[in-house]
Design an enzyme around this catalytic site. Structure first.
Site, PDB file in Angstrom:
ATOM      1  N   LYS A  87     -24.954  24.250   7.410  1.00  0.00           N
ATOM      2  CA  LYS A  87     -24.206  23.382   7.025  1.00  0.00           C
ATOM      3  C   LYS A  87     -24.634  22.319   6.079  1.00  0.00           C
ATOM      4  CE  LYS A  87     -21.376  21.850  10.335  1.00  0.00           C
ATOM      5  NZ  LYS A  87     -20.814  21.432  11.893  1.00  0.00           N
ATOM      6  N   VAL A  88     -23.853  22.306   5.032  1.00  0.00           N
ATOM      7  CA  VAL A  88     -24.426  21.457   3.879  1.00  0.00           C
ATOM      8  C   VAL A  88     -23.067  20.610   3.425  1.00  0.00           C
ATOM      9  CG1 VAL A  88     -25.453  21.031   1.572  1.00  0.00           C
ATOM     10  CG2 VAL A  88     -25.939  23.028   3.060  1.00  0.00           C
TER      11      VAL A  88
END
Length: 225
Positions: A87-88
């Site tokens: 998750k960015v």
């Protein structure tokens, strides 16, 4: 349609994994803190053991620069497994990190999304999932349902493979709204999931069926006949 659980609570994951058609688990530092997961990697490995390798596990990076995010991702993949979805945040540095990670073949989930523009940028980065924060958008007077509908329409028109993974829900109706608008996936907190089945009318209907059956066949179950 994909339904994920937004939690790091092992007991809750075991329970709902047994009862629902879960596609995976999403986590972030806030969720891990709430679950008192001091040893983060042990907790993530425990989650993977429960859900297996066929379901997806999403884990957030916390680095501020693109380079730090890439390093975070490498450590997560090393400590858990190579199939984790990283998750960015959809920020300028995050978008740079997405490009670098996609070149390495890493699965990416774009997060911290509050606008249609962010989703289009993530889509162009060819991320696997885009996670708009539904209720938080609503609280900022953003029409979250319309944003999802617009992006879903554009994704279909352009042949994008990036899926909309709607997140951050306050109630079940918001989950339904996101799916109606075109989200291919949702991730929902344990409290919201539980509330979906807490309607007294459901319990009353089940109790009514049971009583009517007992009136017909006192002391017996269907399998006793």
């Amino acid at each position: 349609m994909e339904f994920m659980l937004d939690t790091a609570d092992l007991a809750a994951i075991e329970y709902w994994n047994d009862h629902l058609q879960l596609s995976g688990i999403t986590t972030n530092p806030t969720i891990l803190k709430k679950a008192a997961a001091v040893d983060v990697f042990d907790r993530l490995r425990a989650i993977r053991k429960i859900i297996g390798t066929a379901k997806c596990l999403h884990v957030q990076v916390v680095g501020e620069s693109a380079e730090e995010m890439v390093k975070d991702a490498a450590r997560i993949l090393q400590e858990v497994d190579q199939s984790v979805y990283i998750k960015v945040p959809t920020t300028p540095e995050g978008l740079k990190a997405m490009k670098l990670l996609k070149r390495k073949g890493v699965h990416i989930t774009a997060t911290a999304i509050y606008s249609e523009f962010q989703m289009y940028q993530a889509m162009m980065a060819k991320v696997d999932y885009m996670a708009p924060y539904f209720n938080r958008m609503v609280n900022q007077n953003v029409d979250a349902k319309q944003v999802i509908a617009n992006v879903a329409k554009t994704g279909k028109r352009t042949g994008s493979k990036s899926k909309i993974l709607a997140a951050s829900f306050h109630n079940v109706q918001e989950v339904t709204d996101a799916l109606d608008a075109g989200a291919q996936a949702v991730t929902v907190g344990v409290d919201v999931v539980a509330s979906a089945f807490a309607n007294p009318a459901i319990s009353a209907a089940v109790a009514g069926f049971a009583q009517d059956w007992q009136d017909l066949h006192p002391g017996k179950h269907v399998y006793d006949l």
